[in-house]
Scaffold this motif. Sequence first.
Motif, PDB file in Angstrom:
ATOM      1  N   ALA A 211       0.765  -1.310  -0.293  1.00 44.94           N
ATOM      2  CA  ALA A 211       0.056   0.013   0.076  1.00 44.94           C
ATOM      3  C   ALA A 211       0.799   1.271   0.032  1.00 44.94           C
ATOM      4  O   ALA A 211       0.458   2.136  -0.752  1.00 44.94           O
ATOM      5  N   GLU A 212       1.992   1.144   0.700  1.00 40.76           N
ATOM      6  CA  GLU A 212       2.835   2.358   0.837  1.00 40.76           C
ATOM      7  C   GLU A 212       3.518   2.656  -0.605  1.00 40.76           C
ATOM      8  O   GLU A 212       3.762   3.887  -1.117  1.00 40.76           O
ATOM      9  N   PHE A 213       3.861   1.602  -1.257  1.00 44.81           N
ATOM     10  CA  PHE A 213       4.511   1.613  -2.610  1.00 44.81           C
ATOM     11  C   PHE A 213       3.578   2.242  -3.384  1.00 44.81           C
ATOM     12  O   PHE A 213       4.089   3.139  -4.111  1.00 44.81           O
ATOM     13  N   LEU A 214       2.416   1.613  -3.563  1.00 37.97           N
ATOM     14  CA  LEU A 214       1.523   2.111  -4.403  1.00 37.97           C
ATOM     15  C   LEU A 214       0.846   3.476  -4.251  1.00 37.97           C
ATOM     16  O   LEU A 214       0.608   4.318  -5.226  1.00 37.97           O
ATOM     17  N   GLU A 215       0.843   4.023  -2.899  1.00 35.74           N
ATOM     18  CA  GLU A 215       0.408   5.262  -2.730  1.00 35.74           C
ATOM     19  C   GLU A 215       1.333   6.515  -3.374  1.00 35.74           C
ATOM     20  O   GLU A 215       0.950   7.478  -3.711  1.00 35.74           O
ATOM     21  N   CYS A 216       2.786   5.939  -3.750  1.00 33.34           N
ATOM     22  CA  CYS A 216       3.669   6.832  -4.338  1.00 33.34           C
ATOM     23  C   CYS A 216       3.804   6.801  -5.668  1.00 33.34           C
ATOM     24  O   CYS A 216       4.730   7.379  -6.497  1.00 33.34           O
TER      25      CYS A 216
ATOM     26  N   LYS B   8      -6.184   2.474  -0.661  1.00 31.07           N
ATOM     27  CA  LYS B   8      -7.072   2.154   0.550  1.00 31.07           C
ATOM     28  C   LYS B   8      -6.649   1.017   1.119  1.00 31.07           C
ATOM     29  O   LYS B   8      -6.877  -0.104   0.631  1.00 31.07           O
ATOM     30  N   TYR B   9      -6.129   1.192   2.301  1.00 35.14           N
ATOM     31  CA  TYR B   9      -5.585   0.117   3.083  1.00 35.14           C
ATOM     32  C   TYR B   9      -5.968   0.607   4.562  1.00 35.14           C
ATOM     33  O   TYR B   9      -5.545   1.626   5.068  1.00 35.14           O
ATOM     34  N   PRO B  10      -6.696  -0.227   5.436  1.00 38.19           N
ATOM     35  CA  PRO B  10      -7.079   0.318   6.843  1.00 38.19           C
ATOM     36  C   PRO B  10      -5.851   0.878   7.569  1.00 38.19           C
ATOM     37  O   PRO B  10      -6.194   1.613   8.407  1.00 38.19           O
ATOM     38  N   PHE B  11      -4.734   0.369   7.613  1.00 37.64           N
ATOM     39  CA  PHE B  11      -3.556   0.758   8.462  1.00 37.64           C
ATOM     40  C   PHE B  11      -2.777   1.887   7.668  1.00 37.64           C
ATOM     41  O   PHE B  11      -1.667   2.175   7.997  1.00 37.64           O
ATOM     42  N   LEU B  12      -3.398   2.288   6.542  1.00 38.09           N
ATOM     43  CA  LEU B  12      -2.221   3.215   5.824  1.00 38.09           C
ATOM     44  C   LEU B  12      -2.922   4.873   6.235  1.00 38.09           C
ATOM     45  O   LEU B  12      -4.033   4.875   6.582  1.00 38.09           O
TER      46      LEU B  12
ATOM     47  N   CYS C  70      -5.354  -8.278   4.753  1.00 35.73           N
ATOM     48  CA  CYS C  70      -4.531  -8.712   3.596  1.00 35.73           C
ATOM     49  C   CYS C  70      -4.948  -8.003   2.355  1.00 35.73           C
ATOM     50  O   CYS C  70      -4.405  -8.196   1.329  1.00 35.73           O
ATOM     51  N   VAL C  71      -6.006  -7.212   2.231  1.00 38.19           N
ATOM     52  CA  VAL C  71      -6.727  -6.739   1.053  1.00 38.19           C
ATOM     53  C   VAL C  71      -6.220  -5.090   0.998  1.00 38.19           C
ATOM     54  O   VAL C  71      -6.416  -4.312   1.652  1.00 38.19           O
ATOM     55  N   VAL C  72      -5.785  -4.833  -0.106  1.00 34.91           N
ATOM     56  CA  VAL C  72      -5.582  -3.657  -0.708  1.00 34.91           C
ATOM     57  C   VAL C  72      -6.266  -3.162  -1.778  1.00 34.91           C
ATOM     58  O   VAL C  72      -6.335  -3.967  -2.914  1.00 34.91           O
TER      59      VAL C  72
END
Length: 392
Positions: free
Chosen positions: A274-279, A287-291, A309-311
């Motif tokens: 999720a952190e990779f995709l956000e950039c 969207k990922y709950p702990f992002l 486990c879902v992004v």
Amino acid sequence: MNDKKQPSRFETKAIRTQLERSQYLEHSSPLYLTSSFVFEDAEDMRASFAEEKERNIYSRYSNPNSNEFVDKVCLMEGTEAGFAFASGMAAVFSTLAALLDSGDHIISAGNIFGSTHALFQNFFPKWKISHSYFSIDALETIEGLITENTKLIYAESPTNPGVDILDLELLGNIAKKHNLILVVDNCFASPYLQQPIRFGADLVIHSGTKLMDGQGRVLAGITVGKADLIDKIYRFSRITGPALSPFNAWVLSKSLETLAIRVDRHCENALKLAEFLECHHQVNWVKYPFLKSHPQYALAQKQMKAGGCVVAFEIKGGLVSGKKFFDRIQLLSLTANLGDSRSIVTHPASTTHSKLSIAERKASGITEGMVRISVGLEHIDDIIADIEQALQ
């Protein structure tokens, strides 16, 4: 089950909750591949069918392997009782059908699994069971939807496929205030990450096919919760026949022994992806709950141990870019499952939620360019590398 003192830690419950050992003193629970069970004599048979004894009669009703699986999930979720089904949707249908009567009304989140949408829209109306959807962004509207015929509130958190988070405590308070049954689909979180009963849910449903199995082998479902409600579900299900097979129950019970360690890795990988995709320049949103950018980040931290486990993310360029992305995927699997050890990419608009109208998908936050990734247990560098080359 063993009468010894029950362990208190989640991981230990998952591993040490087992059937009583047979005369063979097996270390691992055996398989009970039998359709029926014998009686000692005529009186034993009569008393068993009269429910004067608690025992196995027929595997459509109960089976030692199913009982072990149910007992484990009840301990994990902190509930009184449960019943195991042949699939997740069998659990959803049987749970609701057992509790609802003709003329009853359901209040449901608009963001739910496509097959559950179809159940509400295409099949329950045949029995004069109606529904009203509330927006997950406007929980304050729920009470205005309640009628004299409303029987229950239904929700998922996190939602499928948009991984939105609903305030379970708020839903629980509304249900209690109006004497309604709160049913929560906890499939995306698993009992390891979230226990909706703590926030006021009366019943919790899982598709055991997903994280509980964790390796894409078996179909299963389970509902756990208050004993009086489960009794109604049990009596409906022993007649209609959606019971889980003993073999699949045995597989799932063994799978639960590794649930915690597997889900920890799923969550670790999913957050990094999720952190990779956000950039990434080809991605509109993630969207990922702990992002930290998730709209309900603080709520997710309150309700969940980790993000699951879902992004979900949206590719720039909509459907055309999305098709190119899916055609370029090399390592990850193109399938509709989730919670597997193998990472999976899905296009909800053309698969899991394809039966919804364009307006319904839009209301649920499902765009043409939306991608759902069930992040598996492969090395995170390999997962990211495949996603990155497919986004070029």
